[in-house]
Design a protein around this motif. Structure first.
Motif, PDB file in Angstrom:
ATOM      1  N   GLY A 219      -3.646   4.539   6.062  1.00  0.00           N
ATOM      2  CA  GLY A 219      -3.424   3.395   5.181  1.00  0.00           C
ATOM      3  C   GLY A 219      -2.547   2.340   5.813  1.00  0.00           C
ATOM      4  N   GLU A 220      -1.789   2.723   6.820  1.00  0.00           N
ATOM      5  CA  GLU A 220      -0.887   1.795   7.517  1.00  0.00           C
ATOM      6  C   GLU A 220      -1.097   1.897   9.022  1.00  0.00           C
ATOM      7  OE1 GLU A 220       0.957  -0.521   6.341  1.00  0.00           O
ATOM      8  OE2 GLU A 220       1.163  -0.041   4.203  1.00  0.00           O
ATOM      9  N   ASP A 221      -2.343   1.803   9.445  1.00  0.00           N
ATOM     10  CA  ASP A 221      -2.687   1.889  10.853  1.00  0.00           C
ATOM     11  C   ASP A 221      -2.003   0.751  11.622  1.00  0.00           C
ATOM     12  OD1 ASP A 221      -3.879   1.920  13.366  1.00  0.00           O
ATOM     13  OD2 ASP A 221      -5.871   2.407  12.588  1.00  0.00           O
TER      14      ASP A 221
ATOM     15  N   CYS B  56      -4.294  -1.970  13.247  1.00  0.00           N
ATOM     16  CA  CYS B  56      -5.192  -2.806  12.457  1.00  0.00           C
ATOM     17  C   CYS B  56      -4.445  -4.058  12.007  1.00  0.00           C
ATOM     18  CB  CYS B  56      -5.772  -2.008  11.301  1.00  0.00           C
ATOM     19  SG  CYS B  56      -7.100  -0.892  11.838  1.00  0.00           S
ATOM     20  N   SER B  57      -4.516  -4.448  10.761  1.00  0.00           N
ATOM     21  CA  SER B  57      -3.916  -5.725  10.366  1.00  0.00           C
ATOM     22  C   SER B  57      -2.416  -5.743  10.601  1.00  0.00           C
ATOM     23  CB  SER B  57      -4.230  -6.029   8.897  1.00  0.00           C
ATOM     24  OG  SER B  57      -3.663  -5.069   8.039  1.00  0.00           O
ATOM     25  N   ARG B  58      -1.776  -4.574  10.620  1.00  0.00           N
ATOM     26  CA  ARG B  58      -0.335  -4.533  10.897  1.00  0.00           C
ATOM     27  C   ARG B  58      -0.015  -4.902  12.337  1.00  0.00           C
ATOM     28  NH1 ARG B  58       2.409   0.841   9.820  1.00  0.00           N
ATOM     29  NH2 ARG B  58       4.013  -0.230  11.009  1.00  0.00           N
ATOM     30  N   SER B  59      -1.025  -4.950  13.199  1.00  0.00           N
ATOM     31  CA  SER B  59      -0.773  -5.292  14.598  1.00  0.00           C
ATOM     32  C   SER B  59      -0.596  -6.792  14.806  1.00  0.00           C
ATOM     33  CB  SER B  59      -1.933  -4.795  15.473  1.00  0.00           C
ATOM     34  OG  SER B  59      -3.132  -5.508  15.177  1.00  0.00           O
ATOM     35  N   VAL B  60      -0.854  -7.582  13.758  1.00  0.00           N
ATOM     36  CA  VAL B  60      -0.689  -9.034  13.861  1.00  0.00           C
ATOM     37  C   VAL B  60       0.218  -9.509  12.736  1.00  0.00           C
ATOM     38  CG1 VAL B  60      -2.966  -9.325  14.898  1.00  0.00           C
ATOM     39  CG2 VAL B  60      -2.716  -9.527  12.420  1.00  0.00           C
TER      40      VAL B  60
END
Length: 377
Positions: free
Chosen positions: A297-299, A302-306
């Motif tokens: 859910g908090e990969d 993914c979007s957390r990488s930007v």
């Protein structure tokens, strides 16, 4: 890291989907290591075609013209109906069972039935653009939490919980689902929505499983914010495992309320499974990637990488506009026939209902009134 045919760099264990117009190519890369799944043992499977259909429902529910929406004759509705008829060889594609507008809280939702694949579709409207900036600021600074009923230590965002559970939306939606199931039988239920509508769709999916004992529930949201803490996210993923959260590039909303990885017991957390849409440039060409993320859910890849810093990315998903046709207000439009057949409660909330057995084409003719529409603000 390895280099794929199209010079895009991917990590081991990633599942990528490259969209080249009508051609969608899937890649899976693995080095033999077992993927660590924190929340669930059977993660949801992403279906590109279904996602591109549901995003149209999540877009259509924003429309202010209730006549066109209820009769499924709006411009956004027409494109979707054409897809359903051609791709699934449907006769009608989709028909509305219930349309509800909570005037006081500027909320809107509809319940309908798609002919093939036969399923009940529930769509919730998100936040209007005119209040989006203030809404984002509130998400960042005002993180009010309440306990989710009968789930020890599960905390959720008060505003999102209240929007679904403590307004006219919940009883109206559940009543419409019950009516649809009486006519169509025990068919699957899919809840969808964009932005705050995605948060409401998630609460609806959980509500159907926990309180209505439904066992064929699927949730797919677009640009959804975080709605609860880690305990809630874990419980949610166990109870509603068939859930997909689609995020888009630098969309700011999925980053809110903020995730503080140093405070895992206190912070908001997403439930899985995320599918992250972003673009890669190959020379003068730009291709869209649909990355299927891990089961946490908090990969972090993914979007957390930007950085989440774009409202523009929040307002377009799969090339579909996600917002109201009249973003300045919560204004609604009805012609006189629809106005006369609608019902209102003491709070002025609007309800448009139909018998699942009645003809959509008949309703469309009845509401095709040449008179000037009636506006309601």
């Amino acid at each position: 890291m390895i280099l794929c045919t199209f010079n895009c760099r991917v990590n081991y264990g990633e599942n990528l989907v490259l969209d080249f117009g009508h051609l969608v190519v899937h890649f899976f890369f693995s080095d033999g290591r077992e993927l660590k799944v924190r929340h669930m043992s059977h993660p949801a499977q992403y279906n590109h075609t279904l996602a591109t259909i549901l995003v149209e429902f999540a877009s259509a529910v924003y429309l202010s013209d209730l006549t066109q929406l209820f009769t499924w004759t709006c411009t956004r509705c027409g494109d979707l109906t054409k897809v359903l008829r051609i791709y699934f060889k449907c006769k009608q594609g989709f028909e509305i069972i219930e349309l509800v507008v909570d005037v006081e809280h500027c909320l809107q939702a509809f319940v309908g039935v798609a002919e093939d694949p036969l399923a009940i579709i529930i769509a919730f409207r998100g936040t209007n653009e005119h209040s989006l900036q203030n809404w984002i600021e509130d998400l960042y600074w005002k993180q009010h939490e309440i306990n989710y009923p009968d789930m020890d230590d599960a905390m959720v965002h008060r505003g999102f919980y209240t929007a679904y559970h403590n307004t006219t939306i919940r009883p109206t939606v559940l009543g419409a689902v019950e009516r649809a199931k009486k006519f169509y039988g025990d068919i699957p239920i899919i809840a969808t929505g964009h932005s705050m509508g995605g948060a409401m769709a998630a609460f609806c999916g959980l509500d159907l499983v926990v309180n209505k004992q439904e066992n064929k529930v699927q949730v797919m949201t677009f640009g959804q914010p975080r709605i609860g803490n880690g305990v809630f996210a874990s419980l949610y993923s166990q109870l509603v495992p068939n859930t997909i959260r689609v995020t888009h590039d630098h969309d700011i909303v999925p980053h809110l309320p903020p995730y503080y990885y140093r405070l895992p017991q206190k912070t908001y957390q997403h439930f899985p499974r995320e599918v992250w849409l972003y673009n890669i440039g190959l020379g003068s060409l730009v291709y869209r990637v649909e990355k299927i993320c891990d089961g946490s859910g908090e990969d972090p890849d993914c979007s957390r990488s930007v950085s989440g810093n774009s409202i523009t990315d929040h307002l377009v998903y799969y090339g579909v506009d996600m917002g109201s046709d009249d973003p300045a207000t919560c204004r609604i439009v009805m012609n006189s026939n629809v106005l006369n057949t609608s019902t209102r409660d003491s709070g002025g909330n609007i309800f448009l209902s139909r018998d699942p057995a009645s003809s959509l084409l008949k309703l469309s003719r009845e509401f095709d009134d040449p008179e000037d529409p009636v506006n309601s603000d």
